[in-house]
Design an enzyme around this catalytic site. Structure first.
Site, PDB file in Angstrom:
ATOM      1  N   GLY A 100       0.772  -1.237   0.000  1.00 48.52           N
ATOM      2  CA  GLY A 100       0.000   0.000   0.000  1.00 48.52           C
ATOM      3  C   GLY A 100       0.803   1.287   0.000  1.00 48.52           C
TER       4      GLY A 100
ATOM      5  N   ASN B  54       1.363   3.053  -2.608  1.00 50.17           N
ATOM      6  CA  ASN B  54       0.584   3.971  -3.463  1.00 50.17           C
ATOM      7  C   ASN B  54      -0.618   4.532  -2.712  1.00 50.17           C
ATOM      8  OD1 ASN B  54       1.615   4.282  -6.325  1.00 50.17           O
ATOM      9  ND2 ASN B  54       1.816   2.076  -6.002  1.00 50.17           N
TER      10      ASN B  54
ATOM     11  N   LEU C 271      -4.252  -7.580  -7.165  1.00 43.00           N
ATOM     12  CA  LEU C 271      -3.756  -8.664  -8.013  1.00 43.00           C
ATOM     13  C   LEU C 271      -4.847  -9.549  -8.604  1.00 43.00           C
ATOM     14  CD1 LEU C 271      -0.623  -9.729  -5.921  1.00 43.00           C
ATOM     15  CD2 LEU C 271      -0.721  -8.290  -7.968  1.00 43.00           C
ATOM     16  N   LYS C 272      -6.103  -9.230  -8.340  1.00 44.14           N
ATOM     17  CA  LYS C 272      -7.184 -10.098  -8.829  1.00 44.14           C
ATOM     18  C   LYS C 272      -7.874  -9.460 -10.025  1.00 44.14           C
ATOM     19  CE  LYS C 272      -6.683 -13.062  -5.526  1.00 44.14           C
ATOM     20  NZ  LYS C 272      -6.335 -14.456  -5.759  1.00 44.14           N
TER      21      LYS C 272
ATOM     22  N   ILE D 221     -10.928  -8.140 -12.082  1.00 38.50           N
ATOM     23  CA  ILE D 221     -12.231  -7.565 -11.693  1.00 38.50           C
ATOM     24  C   ILE D 221     -13.331  -8.263 -12.500  1.00 38.50           C
ATOM     25  CG2 ILE D 221     -13.602  -5.450 -11.616  1.00 38.50           C
ATOM     26  CD1 ILE D 221     -11.186  -5.270  -9.801  1.00 38.50           C
TER      27      ILE D 221
ATOM     28  N   ASN E 253      -6.198   1.674 -12.899  1.00 34.43           N
ATOM     29  CA  ASN E 253      -5.161   0.802 -12.335  1.00 34.43           C
ATOM     30  C   ASN E 253      -3.795   1.444 -12.571  1.00 34.43           C
ATOM     31  OD1 ASN E 253      -3.940  -1.707 -11.351  1.00 34.43           O
ATOM     32  ND2 ASN E 253      -3.383  -2.099 -13.491  1.00 34.43           N
TER      33      ASN E 253
ATOM     34  N   HIS F 149       0.236   0.554 -13.103  1.00 35.26           N
ATOM     35  CA  HIS F 149       1.112  -0.565 -13.467  1.00 35.26           C
ATOM     36  C   HIS F 149       2.550  -0.056 -13.555  1.00 35.26           C
ATOM     37  CE1 HIS F 149       2.086  -4.465 -15.181  1.00 35.26           C
ATOM     38  NE2 HIS F 149       2.879  -3.821 -16.025  1.00 35.26           N
TER      39      HIS F 149
ATOM     40  N   GLU G 222       5.655   6.310  -9.528  1.00 31.11           N
ATOM     41  CA  GLU G 222       4.267   5.918  -9.246  1.00 31.11           C
ATOM     42  C   GLU G 222       3.650   6.839  -8.215  1.00 31.11           C
ATOM     43  OE1 GLU G 222       3.110   1.796  -8.661  1.00 31.11           O
ATOM     44  OE2 GLU G 222       5.127   1.171  -9.170  1.00 31.11           O
TER      45      GLU G 222
HETATM   46  C1  GRF Z   1       2.938  -1.094  -7.589  1.00 28.54           C
HETATM   47  O1  GRF Z   1       4.151  -1.273  -8.247  1.00 28.54           O
HETATM   48  C2  GRF Z   1       1.809  -1.007  -8.583  1.00 28.54           C
HETATM   49  O2  GRF Z   1       2.146  -0.360  -9.768  1.00 28.54           O
HETATM   50  C3  GRF Z   1       1.554  -2.434  -8.869  1.00 28.54           C
HETATM   51  O3  GRF Z   1       1.720  -3.085  -7.631  1.00 28.54           O
HETATM   52  C4  GRF Z   1       2.577  -2.323  -6.783  1.00 28.54           C
HETATM   53  C5  GRF Z   1       1.841  -2.000  -5.528  1.00 28.54           C
HETATM   54  O4  GRF Z   1       2.632  -1.434  -4.549  1.00 28.54           O
HETATM   55  N1  GRF Z   1       0.311  -2.630  -9.541  1.00 28.54           N
HETATM   56  P1  GRF Z   1       1.972  -0.833  -3.243  1.00 28.54           P
HETATM   57  O5  GRF Z   1       1.100  -1.900  -2.615  1.00 28.54           O
HETATM   58  O6  GRF Z   1       1.189   0.386  -3.635  1.00 28.54           O
HETATM   59  O7  GRF Z   1       3.138  -0.504  -2.362  1.00 28.54           O
END
Ligand code: GRF
Length: 181
Positions: free
Chosen positions: A7, A9, A76-77, A79, A93, A95, A165
């Site tokens: 988490g 992000n 990771l799932k 939708i 999303n 990435h 990110e």
């Molecule tokens: C990030 O690299 C995001 O782009 C990807 O999974 C990671 C999640 O990291 N989809 P976090 O849980 O936000 O630290």
């Protein structure tokens, strides 16, 4: 916000939105009970839901309620289709690579950065895109680029991409929140 992992992000978004009345994180929904993102949500007094079955569309729709924007960050799932339809154009999303390259099923975490380095690419980056019925395939909203250095390992590249990110996601969310409101 939909999460499965640590988490960071989510944290970047929580921090950025502290200074903004334009949007707030209304709920953090996790596909796993042990996701670190849940602790971050609790510390910020954001309500949480742990999904019993992420493939259960009704359960996910109930958790999302009347969300205006749905943000997947490290979720990771896949939708379920009916949930994609309900939130089309309002579900995004993030990435950790420049889609359409280095995405798709199984392309997450260190594997993405290992693949980028193995390809010899000189650049990687971040993509924020709308969610459709496939992993990492919906229309692209924004990208940020970072260099791939000759001596990069998956870890050093991951760290550089992660910083990008944490800048890009709050920007896109605030931009979209401004348009939806
Ligand atoms: C990030 O690299 C995001 O782009 C990807 O999974 C990671 C999640 O990291 N989809 P976090 O849980 O936000 O630290």
């Amino acid at each position: 916000m939909l999460v499965s992992g640590g988490g960071t992000n989510l944290q970047a978004l929580l921090d950025a939105l502290q200074q903004s009345p334009r949007a707030r994180v209304a709920r953090v929904i996790s596909s796993r009970p042990d996701a670190g993102a849940l602790d971050r949500a609790r510390r910020a007094a954001v309500p949480t839901t742990v999904l019993r079955d992420p493939a259960d569309a009704a359960e996910l729709l109930a958790a999302l309620g009347d969300a205006e924007l749905v943000v997947l960050a490290g979720y990771l799932k896949l939708i379920p289709g009916s949930v994609v339809s309900r939130f089309r154009g309002r579900m995004i999303n993030i990435h950790p690579a420049l889609l359409p390259d280095f995405g798709g099923p199984g392309m997450y975490g260190q594997r993405v950065h290992e693949a980028v380095i193995a390809s010899g690419a000189k650049e990687s980056g971040v993509t924020v895109h709308f969610v459709d019925e496939h992993f990492d395939r919906g229309p692209i909203i924004a990208q940020a680029r970072v260099p791939v250095n000759k001596d990069d390992s998956a870890e050093t590249l991951a760290a550089r991409v992660m910083e990008a990110e944490h800048r890009l996601l709050p920007q896109v969310v605030l931009d979209l929140a401004g348009r939806i409101a």
